[in-house]
Motif scaffolding. Structure first.
Motif, PDB file in Angstrom:
ATOM      1  N   LYS A  65       0.830  -1.209   0.000  1.00  0.00           N
ATOM      2  CA  LYS A  65       0.000   0.000   0.000  1.00  0.00           C
ATOM      3  C   LYS A  65       0.863   1.256   0.000  1.00  0.00           C
ATOM      4  O   LYS A  65       0.539   2.246  -0.659  1.00  0.00           O
ATOM      5  CB  LYS A  65      -0.919  -0.011   1.220  1.00  0.00           C
ATOM      6  CG  LYS A  65      -1.994  -1.086   1.175  1.00  0.00           C
ATOM      7  CD  LYS A  65      -2.826  -1.085   2.447  1.00  0.00           C
ATOM      8  CE  LYS A  65      -3.885  -2.178   2.423  1.00  0.00           C
ATOM      9  NZ  LYS A  65      -4.651  -2.216   3.697  1.00  0.00           N
ATOM     10  N   SER A  69       1.004   4.099  -2.926  1.00  0.00           N
ATOM     11  CA  SER A  69       0.813   5.532  -2.672  1.00  0.00           C
ATOM     12  C   SER A  69       1.924   6.344  -3.316  1.00  0.00           C
ATOM     13  O   SER A  69       1.677   7.412  -3.889  1.00  0.00           O
ATOM     14  CB  SER A  69       0.775   5.806  -1.162  1.00  0.00           C
ATOM     15  OG  SER A  69      -0.329   5.183  -0.567  1.00  0.00           O
ATOM     16  N   GLU A  73       0.945   9.105  -6.047  1.00  0.00           N
ATOM     17  CA  GLU A  73       1.136  10.500  -5.652  1.00  0.00           C
ATOM     18  C   GLU A  73       2.258  11.202  -6.417  1.00  0.00           C
ATOM     19  O   GLU A  73       2.170  12.398  -6.693  1.00  0.00           O
ATOM     20  CB  GLU A  73       1.425  10.581  -4.151  1.00  0.00           C
ATOM     21  CG  GLU A  73       0.223  10.184  -3.291  1.00  0.00           C
ATOM     22  CD  GLU A  73       0.584  10.072  -1.824  1.00  0.00           C
ATOM     23  OE1 GLU A  73       1.743  10.425  -1.471  1.00  0.00           O
ATOM     24  OE2 GLU A  73      -0.275   9.628  -1.036  1.00  0.00           O
TER      25      GLU A  73
END
Length: 224
Positions: A65, A69, A73
């Motif tokens: 995870k 991200s 991002e």
């Protein structure tokens, strides 16, 4: 020290030592020997990573995870980000560092974040079963200390299981439909790329090992 440099240094030291010993004792290099030494060296390194996978499986999902991200991002490629990550020398062998690798790889195959899957279990098994045998073959392929037929039998057993298990893993990946979750480029780079290494070179290793058994000598590796 960058991750990519750690990998290169390990492979260069172990494989380079075997090649240097070969040259020192025989005065030549041999393509078959060099290819198999490269493969066995890489497998020894990857076996350690697979042990780290076993030790840190409970953390892999969170790491997956986290890397997801990073990708969403910043638009960074997680694999490249990981390879260029700096690690203090005191942590080069830390399981937590190499768990990050599996966090990245699980972006492309989530089975490595799940201890119930074939992918997880076959890799952990490889990490436990094959490193010592890989080191044994690496040694006797360089300076023959085992009878050729004994080395050949061990090679046939070891290389065949790599061919079979890796083929089964690839089949399981597609049968489970995991290829639908990533694009074709990622399938080529992260699935076919590394796994073909564990099929093509073991096929060659199997061929060499059969010759060792049938011929009763190390001629297949350029040794009398």
């Amino acid at each position: 020290m960058k991750i990519w440099l750690i990998v290169c240094v390990f492979v260069a030291l172990l494989a380079g030592a075997a090649l240097a010993i070969r040259f020192w004792t025989t005065g030549d290099f041999n393509v078959a020997h060099s290819l198999l030494i490269l493969f066995l060296t890489v497998n020894i390194l990857v076996s350690y990573w697979e042990i780290c996978l076993f030790l840190r499986i409970s953390e892999i999902e969170e790491k997956r995870k986290s890397w997801d991200s990073v990708r969403s991002e910043s638009g960074a490629v997680p694999a490249l980000k990981f390879l260029t990550m700096s690690v203090p020398l005191r942590k080069v062998f830390a399981p937590s560092v190499w768990a990050e690798l599996w966090g990245v790889y699980s972006l492309y195959d989530a089975s490595y974040a799940d201890r119930k899957t074939f992918g997880f279990n076959c890799d952990v098994a490889n990490g436990v079963v094959t490193p010592l045998l890989s080191l044994l073959l690496l040694g006797t392929f360089t300076i023959p200390f085992l009878p050729a037929r004994v080395a050949g039998i061990l090679g046939v057993l070891l290389f065949w299981q790599w061919i079979y298990v890796t083929s089964a893993y690839i089949m399981s990946f597609f049968m489970a439909g995991r290829h639908r979750l990533i694009n074709r480029k990622e399938i080529l780079i992260y699935i076919w790329g590394p796994n073909l290494f564990w099929i093509v070179l073991p096929i060659f290793g199997f061929y060499v090992s059969v010759r060792l058994v049938l011929e009763g000598s190390y001629v297949a590796l350029g040794l009398n």
